[in-house]
Scaffold this motif. Structure first.
Motif, PDB file in Angstrom:
ATOM      1  N   LEU A  66     -23.452  68.965  28.127  1.00  0.00           N
ATOM      2  CA  LEU A  66     -23.092  68.716  29.526  1.00  0.00           C
ATOM      3  C   LEU A  66     -21.666  69.141  29.847  1.00  0.00           C
ATOM      4  CD1 LEU A  66     -24.699  65.177  30.004  1.00  0.00           C
ATOM      5  CD2 LEU A  66     -25.494  67.326  31.032  1.00  0.00           C
ATOM      6  N   GLY A  67     -20.901  69.533  28.831  1.00  0.00           N
ATOM      7  CA  GLY A  67     -19.527  69.976  29.041  1.00  0.00           C
ATOM      8  C   GLY A  67     -18.532  68.835  29.160  1.00  0.00           C
ATOM      9  N   ILE A  68     -18.942  67.631  28.790  1.00  0.00           N
ATOM     10  CA  ILE A  68     -18.052  66.476  28.892  1.00  0.00           C
ATOM     11  C   ILE A  68     -17.086  66.429  27.721  1.00  0.00           C
ATOM     12  CG2 ILE A  68     -17.997  63.926  28.929  1.00  0.00           C
ATOM     13  CD1 ILE A  68     -20.698  64.075  30.427  1.00  0.00           C
ATOM     14  N   ILE A  69     -17.531  66.914  26.563  1.00  0.00           N
ATOM     15  CA  ILE A  69     -16.657  67.033  25.387  1.00  0.00           C
ATOM     16  C   ILE A  69     -16.744  68.452  24.852  1.00  0.00           C
ATOM     17  CG2 ILE A  69     -16.795  64.583  24.755  1.00  0.00           C
ATOM     18  CD1 ILE A  69     -18.925  65.292  22.677  1.00  0.00           C
ATOM     19  N   ALA A  70     -15.687  68.885  24.189  1.00  0.00           N
ATOM     20  CA  ALA A  70     -15.665  70.234  23.618  1.00  0.00           C
ATOM     21  C   ALA A  70     -16.219  70.240  22.204  1.00  0.00           C
ATOM     22  CB  ALA A  70     -14.236  70.779  23.635  1.00  0.00           C
ATOM     23  N   MET A 112     -37.119  40.580  11.109  1.00  0.00           N
ATOM     24  CA  MET A 112     -35.806  40.670  11.758  1.00  0.00           C
ATOM     25  C   MET A 112     -35.990  41.011  13.233  1.00  0.00           C
ATOM     26  SD  MET A 112     -33.472  42.823   9.050  1.00  0.00           S
ATOM     27  CE  MET A 112     -32.819  42.072   7.564  1.00  0.00           C
ATOM     28  N   VAL A 113     -35.069  40.529  14.064  1.00  0.00           N
ATOM     29  CA  VAL A 113     -35.019  40.940  15.467  1.00  0.00           C
ATOM     30  C   VAL A 113     -33.621  41.495  15.714  1.00  0.00           C
ATOM     31  CG1 VAL A 113     -35.227  40.252  17.877  1.00  0.00           C
ATOM     32  CG2 VAL A 113     -36.689  39.190  16.149  1.00  0.00           C
ATOM     33  N   ILE A 114     -33.557  42.741  16.149  1.00  0.00           N
ATOM     34  CA  ILE A 114     -32.278  43.412  16.356  1.00  0.00           C
ATOM     35  C   ILE A 114     -32.222  44.000  17.766  1.00  0.00           C
ATOM     36  CG2 ILE A 114     -32.061  43.995  13.906  1.00  0.00           C
ATOM     37  CD1 ILE A 114     -32.841  46.909  14.729  1.00  0.00           C
ATOM     38  N   THR A 115     -31.010  44.311  18.202  1.00  0.00           N
ATOM     39  CA  THR A 115     -30.850  45.058  19.442  1.00  0.00           C
ATOM     40  C   THR A 115     -30.806  46.550  19.124  1.00  0.00           C
ATOM     41  OG1 THR A 115     -28.430  45.091  19.341  1.00  0.00           O
ATOM     42  CG2 THR A 115     -29.464  43.206  20.432  1.00  0.00           C
ATOM     43  N   VAL A 116     -31.176  47.358  20.097  1.00  0.00           N
ATOM     44  CA  VAL A 116     -30.937  48.807  20.054  1.00  0.00           C
ATOM     45  C   VAL A 116     -30.285  49.142  21.383  1.00  0.00           C
ATOM     46  CG1 VAL A 116     -31.913  51.098  19.774  1.00  0.00           C
ATOM     47  CG2 VAL A 116     -32.942  49.157  18.556  1.00  0.00           C
ATOM     48  N   GLU A 117     -28.983  49.524  21.345  1.00  0.00           N
ATOM     49  CA  GLU A 117     -28.200  49.568  22.582  1.00  0.00           C
ATOM     50  C   GLU A 117     -27.158  50.685  22.617  1.00  0.00           C
ATOM     51  OE1 GLU A 117     -25.215  46.450  22.866  1.00  0.00           O
ATOM     52  OE2 GLU A 117     -25.964  45.553  21.026  1.00  0.00           O
ATOM     53  N   PRO A 118     -27.581  51.943  22.672  1.00  0.00           N
ATOM     54  CA  PRO A 118     -26.592  53.006  22.853  1.00  0.00           C
ATOM     55  C   PRO A 118     -26.010  52.962  24.261  1.00  0.00           C
ATOM     56  CG  PRO A 118     -28.798  53.892  23.048  1.00  0.00           C
ATOM     57  CD  PRO A 118     -28.952  52.441  22.653  1.00  0.00           C
ATOM     58  N   GLY A 119     -24.861  53.576  24.439  1.00  0.00           N
ATOM     59  CA  GLY A 119     -24.245  53.601  25.759  1.00  0.00           C
ATOM     60  C   GLY A 119     -23.248  54.738  25.897  1.00  0.00           C
ATOM     61  N   ILE A 120     -23.010  55.137  27.107  1.00  0.00           N
ATOM     62  CA  ILE A 120     -21.998  56.148  27.425  1.00  0.00           C
ATOM     63  C   ILE A 120     -21.166  55.594  28.578  1.00  0.00           C
ATOM     64  CG2 ILE A 120     -21.559  58.473  28.320  1.00  0.00           C
ATOM     65  CD1 ILE A 120     -24.185  59.353  26.984  1.00  0.00           C
ATOM     66  N   TYR A 121     -19.842  55.673  28.436  1.00  0.00           N
ATOM     67  CA  TYR A 121     -18.922  55.093  29.424  1.00  0.00           C
ATOM     68  C   TYR A 121     -17.833  56.121  29.729  1.00  0.00           C
ATOM     69  CZ  TYR A 121     -21.267  51.410  26.868  1.00  0.00           C
ATOM     70  OH  TYR A 121     -22.218  50.667  26.217  1.00  0.00           O
ATOM     71  N   ILE A 122     -17.777  56.561  30.976  1.00  0.00           N
ATOM     72  CA  ILE A 122     -16.829  57.603  31.365  1.00  0.00           C
ATOM     73  C   ILE A 122     -15.953  57.035  32.481  1.00  0.00           C
ATOM     74  CG2 ILE A 122     -16.568  60.019  32.019  1.00  0.00           C
ATOM     75  CD1 ILE A 122     -19.496  60.449  31.230  1.00  0.00           C
ATOM     76  N   PRO A 123     -14.899  56.316  32.144  1.00  0.00           N
ATOM     77  CA  PRO A 123     -14.080  55.667  33.168  1.00  0.00           C
ATOM     78  C   PRO A 123     -13.285  56.667  33.990  1.00  0.00           C
ATOM     79  CG  PRO A 123     -13.087  55.388  31.007  1.00  0.00           C
ATOM     80  CD  PRO A 123     -14.427  56.024  30.777  1.00  0.00           C
ATOM     81  N   GLU A 124     -12.837  56.201  35.122  1.00  0.00           N
ATOM     82  CA  GLU A 124     -11.990  57.017  35.991  1.00  0.00           C
ATOM     83  C   GLU A 124     -10.769  57.483  35.211  1.00  0.00           C
ATOM     84  OE1 GLU A 124     -10.313  56.645  40.574  1.00  0.00           O
ATOM     85  OE2 GLU A 124     -10.860  54.854  39.440  1.00  0.00           O
ATOM     86  N   GLY A 125     -10.417  58.765  35.367  1.00  0.00           N
ATOM     87  CA  GLY A 125      -9.268  59.317  34.672  1.00  0.00           C
ATOM     88  C   GLY A 125      -9.606  59.969  33.344  1.00  0.00           C
ATOM     89  N   SER A 126     -10.888  60.007  32.978  1.00  0.00           N
ATOM     90  CA  SER A 126     -11.293  60.610  31.707  1.00  0.00           C
ATOM     91  C   SER A 126     -11.011  62.113  31.704  1.00  0.00           C
ATOM     92  CB  SER A 126     -12.785  60.364  31.451  1.00  0.00           C
ATOM     93  OG  SER A 126     -13.054  58.998  31.285  1.00  0.00           O
ATOM     94  N   LYS A 127     -10.886  62.688  30.493  1.00  0.00           N
ATOM     95  CA  LYS A 127     -10.566  64.106  30.343  1.00  0.00           C
ATOM     96  C   LYS A 127     -11.839  64.949  30.443  1.00  0.00           C
ATOM     97  CE  LYS A 127      -6.491  63.248  27.485  1.00  0.00           C
ATOM     98  NZ  LYS A 127      -5.836  63.464  26.165  1.00  0.00           N
ATOM     99  N   CYS A 128     -12.452  64.888  31.602  1.00  0.00           N
ATOM    100  CA  CYS A 128     -13.637  65.703  31.871  1.00  0.00           C
ATOM    101  C   CYS A 128     -13.730  65.891  33.380  1.00  0.00           C
ATOM    102  CB  CYS A 128     -14.905  65.013  31.334  1.00  0.00           C
ATOM    103  SG  CYS A 128     -15.255  63.406  32.081  1.00  0.00           S
ATOM    104  N   ASP A 129     -14.687  66.658  33.816  1.00  0.00           N
ATOM    105  CA  ASP A 129     -14.866  66.906  35.242  1.00  0.00           C
ATOM    106  C   ASP A 129     -14.988  65.573  35.998  1.00  0.00           C
ATOM    107  OD1 ASP A 129     -16.039  67.547  37.818  1.00  0.00           O
ATOM    108  OD2 ASP A 129     -16.510  69.520  36.982  1.00  0.00           O
ATOM    109  N   LYS A 130     -14.329  65.463  37.135  1.00  0.00           N
ATOM    110  CA  LYS A 130     -14.332  64.221  37.923  1.00  0.00           C
ATOM    111  C   LYS A 130     -15.724  63.779  38.343  1.00  0.00           C
ATOM    112  CE  LYS A 130      -9.656  64.454  39.926  1.00  0.00           C
ATOM    113  NZ  LYS A 130      -8.888  64.473  41.193  1.00  0.00           N
ATOM    114  N   LYS A 131     -16.673  64.700  38.371  1.00  0.00           N
ATOM    115  CA  LYS A 131     -18.011  64.327  38.825  1.00  0.00           C
ATOM    116  C   LYS A 131     -18.676  63.316  37.883  1.00  0.00           C
ATOM    117  CE  LYS A 131     -20.562  68.163  36.632  1.00  0.00           C
ATOM    118  NZ  LYS A 131     -21.428  69.351  36.894  1.00  0.00           N
TER     119      LYS A 131
END
Length: 537
Positions: free
Chosen positions: A428-432, A466-485
């Protein structure tokens, strides 16, 4: 009307022991006495010869001035006894002991006494006779512990969790938790105790270093900033200053070999609590189903312009409508950029506008906690960028869930989710470089569930039950080093999965997970949409 010693503890029926709650018309589906006895017997089978396990109740905590927080029992003590009151200690012996008059026993339970005057303010107590109905023979009021003839120094091993060093001493109560702990130390000949934070940090390293070393290092360094005891600990210093992975691996091996009473206790309880019995699963599944239904109901009710706290209130209403006592952890309801804060708990944005919502909220039912997260658009439609991130997180979660089965290492779930997210963010071009992925995916993908939302376990391979969580996530806060979109997009999808020999069973499937299904649910009308209150003037 308030008075210092009149605790909130006991004001709510669900804080009381299950026996009292049932007798007063409360729930009838608590864990049975046989379950708790079975857990004590299971612990005893793991204990070494000539040993005794000591389990204290949790302390009462102050909320403000003369008001205390609603009491929550030590999960280990509840697991082993079903007892929900403070100021108590349970002792479990490996071999039968004898009193002076020849009576045999393998358990001692010291509990808070009945006090009719106090109970008229703070709620009913079980007392000695009530606790005997929980399946105990040798039950005494806690004031008897000090003079009870018990030489703990004669045992080869004392097994107990880290002793808290921040318990208040009530000068008007000679048998409160503070006194019980001091009396235990005297009976055991303990003259010096290690700061619990040291062993807690050891335990964190043992459990999580192999899963996410960078995050553990950061966490340990942060902890050491405010603790002289952690700064002065040689092993922790060696861990954070190691020059390479091989050197750090040697420190981890040394830490893993430390067999403190706390370590031994938590290994034993971890091996028991990580596998849920059929009786536990009934309760835990109910907590999870309630939570998943609540997420679906919130999706129906969501509208632009609501407040984060309004959304939180809908979750809590649904939970309590189904009989859950409270949430398993502070609710997280983050709109837009707030969703990029992993443990955002303020929930104080008064107008969410058209922002996307990340909601990490789940119920606790009879002590067992669910952990469910969904991310959904308040206006009913994901934007192009939101959908791209959402689908990437979904794909990572789907791949990890497919790995969930007996015998798989939990680290495999972390690896596959990170690989998919890293490749996707780069595409997606968010990281190099894929090595930058932890910037936007900074946490592990899984933990155990049960009496704690991050339940005790020894974190080895996955096992049936066993009971486990499966919880991936992506967080792109304001000011991140990627396109503002991409800014202000925070997505986490979290489900609770039961491990079986053939695969993982998603217990929280009542909450829509696919993007299209989420949009369909948000498009539905809620009975709450027409609920209006008078305007405040």
């Amino acid at each position: 009307m308030k008075k210092r010693l009149l605790l909130l503890t006991g004001l709510i029926l669900t804080c009381l022991a299950p026996l009292v709650a049932q007798e007063q018309g409360g729930p009838t589906d608590y864990l049975s006495n046989a379950f708790h006895k079975g857990r004590r017997d299971a612990l005893r089978s793991l204990m070494p010869a000539n040993s005794v396990a000591i389990i204290f109740a949790y302390p009462v905590r102050n909320f403000s001035n003369d008001v205390d927080y609603l009491y929550h029992q030590n999960p280990d003590l509840y697991y082993l006894s079903g007892y929900n009151e403070p100021q108590s200690v349970l002792l479990i012996f490996k071999e039968p002991q004898q009193t002076k008059d020849g009576k045999s026993y393998n358990e001692l339970f010291f509990i808070q006494k009945r006090d009719p005057q106090q109970e008229s303010w703070t709620g009913r107590r079980l007392g000695v006779e009530g606790v005997k109905k929980l399946g105990f023979d040798m039950v005494f009021e806690n004031r008897e512990f000090a003079n009870f003839e018990l030489d703990l120094k004669k045992f080869s091993a004392l097994i107990y969790d880290a002793l808290p060093n921040d318990v208040r001493d009530d000068s008007q109560d000679p048998a409160d938790l503070y006194d019980l702990i001091e009396q235990f130390k005297s009976k055991a000949g303990i003259t010096k105790t290690v700061d619990p934070a040291v062993y807690e940090t050891y335990d964190l390293i043992k459990r999580y270093d192999s899963l996410n070393r960078a995050r553990v290092l950061s966490f340990v360094n942060k902890r050491r900033e405010s603790s002289k005891n952690l700064q002065n600990d040689a092993l922790l210093t060696s861990y954070v200053t190691a020059s390479n992975d091989d050197a750090r691996n040697k420190v981890v091996a040394t830490i893993s070999g430390i067999n403190s009473p706390e370590n031994e206790f938590n290994q034993m309880l971890g091996s028991l609590r990580e596998i849920k019995t059929d009786e536990e699963l009934v309760v835990l599944k109910k907590a999870i189903k309630i939570s998943a239904i609540a997420h679906a109901e919130v999706m129906k009710a969501i509208q632009p312009g609501m407040s984060e706290r309004q959304i939180q209130a809908i979750f809590q209403y649904v939970h309590m409508k189904y009989g859950a006592e409270w949430e398993g952890y502070p609710p997280i309801v983050g709109a837009g950029n707030n969703g990029c804060i992993l443990h955002y708990e303020e929930n104080n944005l008064m107008d969410i506008g058209n922002k996307m919502i990340l909601a990490d909220v789940a119920a606790e039912y009879h002590g067992y906690s669910a952990d469910v997260t969904r991310t959904f658009p308040s206006n009913g439609k994901f934007t192009t960028e939101q959908l791209a991130i959402y689908n990437l997180v979904y794909d990572a979660q789907d791949a990890a869930i497919k790995l969930c089965k007996d015998g798989v290492g939990i680290d495999s779930l972390n690896k596959i989710s990170m690989q998919i997210i890293a490749a996707g963010l780069k595409k997606l071009g968010i990281i190099a470089s894929e090595s930058e992925a932890p910037t936007y995916y900074p946490h592990g993908v899984s933990h155990h569930l049960g009496l704690d939302v991050h339940d005790k376990s020894n974190y080895g391979v996955l096992k049936s039950g066993m009971v486990i969580t499966v919880e991936p996530g992506i967080y792109i806060p304001e000011g991140s080093k990627c396109d503002k979109k991409w800014w202000t997009i925070g997505v986490r999808i979290e489900d609770d999965v039961l491990i079986t020999k053939t695969g993982g069973e998603n217990l929280s499937a009542d909450a829509p997970r696919k993007a299209a299904d989420v949009e369909k649910m948000v498009a539905q009308k809620s009975v709450l949409n027409d609920y209006a209150l008078p305007a405040l003037k």
